[in-house]
Design a protein around this motif. Structure first.
Motif, short mmCIF file in Angstrom:
data_model
loop_
_atom_site.label_atom_id
_atom_site.label_comp_id
_atom_site.label_asym_id
_atom_site.label_seq_id
_atom_site.Cartn_x
_atom_site.Cartn_y
_atom_site.Cartn_z
N PHE A 176 7.07 12.30 11.44
CA PHE A 176 6.69 11.99 10.05
C PHE A 176 5.67 12.99 9.50
N GLU A 177 4.58 13.16 10.21
CA GLU A 177 3.50 14.03 9.72
C GLU A 177 3.97 15.47 9.56
N LYS A 178 4.72 15.94 10.55
CA LYS A 178 5.22 17.32 10.52
C LYS A 178 6.18 17.53 9.34
N ASN A 179 7.08 16.55 9.12
CA ASN A 179 8.05 16.66 8.03
C ASN A 179 7.39 16.60 6.65
N MET A 180 6.34 15.80 6.53
CA MET A 180 5.61 15.74 5.26
C MET A 180 5.05 17.12 4.90
N ALA A 181 4.45 17.77 5.91
CA ALA A 181 3.87 19.10 5.69
C ALA A 181 4.96 20.13 5.39
N MET A 182 6.07 20.02 6.11
CA MET A 182 7.16 20.97 5.97
C MET A 182 7.82 20.86 4.58
N ASN A 183 7.84 19.62 4.03
CA ASN A 183 8.53 19.40 2.75
C ASN A 183 7.61 19.43 1.53
N GLN A 184 6.36 19.81 1.73
CA GLN A 184 5.42 19.81 0.61
C GLN A 184 5.89 20.67 -0.57
N GLU A 185 6.31 21.88 -0.27
CA GLU A 185 6.73 22.79 -1.35
C GLU A 185 7.96 22.25 -2.08
N LYS A 186 8.87 21.67 -1.33
CA LYS A 186 10.07 21.07 -1.95
C LYS A 186 9.66 19.91 -2.86
N ASP A 187 8.72 19.08 -2.38
CA ASP A 187 8.24 17.94 -3.17
C ASP A 187 7.59 18.40 -4.48
N HIS A 247 0.83 -1.21 0.00
CA HIS A 247 0.00 0.00 0.00
C HIS A 247 0.87 1.26 0.00
N TYR A 248 1.94 1.24 0.77
CA TYR A 248 2.85 2.40 0.83
C TYR A 248 3.43 2.69 -0.55
N ASN A 249 3.89 1.63 -1.23
CA ASN A 249 4.49 1.81 -2.56
C ASN A 249 3.48 2.34 -3.58
N LYS A 250 2.25 1.87 -3.48
CA LYS A 250 1.19 2.37 -4.39
C LYS A 250 0.93 3.86 -4.14
N ILE A 251 0.90 4.23 -2.87
CA ILE A 251 0.63 5.63 -2.51
C ILE A 251 1.79 6.53 -2.98
N ILE A 252 3.03 6.06 -2.80
CA ILE A 252 4.20 6.82 -3.29
C ILE A 252 4.07 7.07 -4.79
N ASN A 253 3.73 6.03 -5.54
CA ASN A 253 3.60 6.17 -7.00
C ASN A 253 2.49 7.15 -7.37
N GLN A 254 1.35 7.05 -6.67
CA GLN A 254 0.21 7.93 -6.97
C GLN A 254 0.52 9.38 -6.56
N ASP A 272 -0.93 12.42 1.77
CA ASP A 272 0.07 12.56 2.83
C ASP A 272 -0.34 11.80 4.09
N SER A 273 -1.59 11.91 4.46
CA SER A 273 -2.04 11.24 5.69
C SER A 273 -1.99 9.72 5.53
N GLN A 274 -2.32 9.22 4.31
CA GLN A 274 -2.23 7.77 4.06
C GLN A 274 -0.79 7.30 4.08
N LEU A 275 0.08 8.13 3.51
CA LEU A 275 1.51 7.80 3.47
C LEU A 275 2.07 7.68 4.88
N VAL A 276 1.70 8.60 5.74
CA VAL A 276 2.16 8.59 7.13
C VAL A 276 1.62 7.36 7.86
N SER A 277 0.37 7.01 7.60
CA SER A 277 -0.27 5.87 8.26
C SER A 277 0.45 4.56 7.92
N PHE A 278 0.61 4.27 6.63
CA PHE A 278 1.27 3.01 6.23
C PHE A 278 2.77 3.07 6.49
N GLY A 279 3.38 4.23 6.25
CA GLY A 279 4.82 4.37 6.44
C GLY A 279 5.25 4.18 7.88
#
Length: 361
Positions: free
Chosen positions: A234-245, A153-160, A182-189
């Motif tokens: 994890f959750e905080k870093n995902m939000a912080m890195n959104q613009e970079k992503d 599931h994590y790999n599918k979410i990364i691809n999507q 992002d929330s799904q990625l954090v959950s499975f990750g």
């Protein structure tokens, strides 16, 4: 658990093959490019539904055919189990256990545990992080169906999510949906990170003594898990890195960027170890894998050694062969000299010549 026999139809260079194995040590010998590794690959596919090389189904089907069949007969506690695998070039594979079709790979995982050791594995320490993640994933997926579920599931979410980041370049309004992924990625990750932490601890308990003996009591090896991000952050870093992503059009945070370090006497041998130290650590890792499978599954794995003995010096060869113990082993090699020089019991010998296998004893 042992493999009693294997039947192949139109798999790689085998049009038809039937081979029966001994419960002890089986040697497949012959020149290079004759089909020895293909037999080990078929066994690995039977255990995990995937090729150890990462090959796609259409690549392992005989070049001139549209489909391939693998049938493996297993013996577990005096009970025979049949695993049928139907590979098709343009469709998903079909898998059945004792004639009953299964819907997902998780239903097969753990039935037959295999430990695969190839010359490439000797470079696992010095190669990039992807190799070390792949090692952990291949083992954990066999031992833990929940890990397999979470990783898929994590790999599918990364691809999507990565596709979404690319599409946002042309359609910026799509950014509104990014938080859902992002929330799904954090959950499975987070579940992957937690299980990798446990796996590293379990492996460390076993590998310490093995490596100390293998190095003649000169070295102490510790494996350290290096997550890209902690579960708490994890959750905080995902939000912080959104613009970079968005700028890079790829996901830059998560366990797909994890690594594992190998510390010998306080030194990180990924960077500063000699080739001998790195190879000894890789051998310790494979021997530890065998013991970990025994401990977790309460069963013995089948050991597949793909032409690895020719890559080891005599001391490491002897240590490996003497510590296999009472588990079924299938070994490929180009000649029998390396076994004649070792006082090593061989139960069955097969000669492989251009897709034909002949039993010699």
């Amino acid at each position: 658990m042992i493999i009693k026999s294997l039947e192949l139809a139109d798999f790689r260079n085998y049009e038809n093959l039937e081979i029966s194995f001994d419960k002890g040590t089986n040697i497949l010998y012959g020149d290079n490019a004759q089909g020895k590794t293909n037999i080990l690959e078929a066994i690995y596919v039977s255990a995990t539904t995937k090729s150890h090389k990462g090959s796609k189904d259409k690549e392992i089907i005989n070049f001139n055919k549209e489909e391939s069949h693998i049938r493996t007969y297993l013996l577990k506690e005096d009970e025979e189990i049949r695993v049928d695998m139907h590979l098709r070039k343009n469709k998903s594979k079909g898998v059945a256990i004792d004639g009953q079709k299964i819907k997902k790979a998780a239903d097969l995982m753990g039935l037959l545990n295999v430990v695969f050791f190839s010359p490439e594995d000797l470079s696992i320490i010095k190669n990039g992080p992807a190799e070390r993640r792949r090692f952990a994933d291949m083992e954990l997926c066999q031992l833990d169906s929940f890990y397999l579920y979470n990783l898929n599931h994590y790999n599918k979410i990364i691809n999507q999510r990565n596709k979404l980041l690319k599409d946002m370049y042309f359609n910026p309004e799509l950014k509104e949906t990014l938080n859902i992924w992002d929330s799904q990625l954090v959950s499975f990750g987070s579940k992957i990170i937690e299980r990798r932490q446990q796996f590293t601890s379990q492996l460390c308990e076993i590998i310490y003594d093995i490596h100390k003996k293998l190095s003649g009591n000169k070295e102490e090896l510790v494996i350290k898990y290096e997550p890209d991000v902690s579960i708490e952050e994890f959750e905080k870093n995902m939000a912080m890195n959104q613009e970079k992503d968005i700028k890079l059009k790829q996901t830059t945070t998560g366990p797909h960027r994890d690594d594992f370090s190998f510390i010998v006497n306080g030194i990180d041998i990924r960077k500063y170890g000699s080739q001998g130290q790195q190879r000894t650590a890789a051998l310790s890792l494979k021997l530890s894998e065998i013991e970990l499978v025994k401990k977790i599954s309460k069963d013995t794995p089948v050991l597949l050694l793909d032409d690895v003995l020719s890559e080891l010096d005599s001391n490491r060869q002897n240590y490996l062969l003497n510590n296999i113990g009472n588990i079924q082993t299938i070994i490929t090699c180009t000649g029998l000299d390396e076994f004649i020089n070792n006082r090593f019991e061989i139960n069955k010998i097969f000669k492989v010549t251009n897709g034909t296998v002949t039993c010699e004893n």
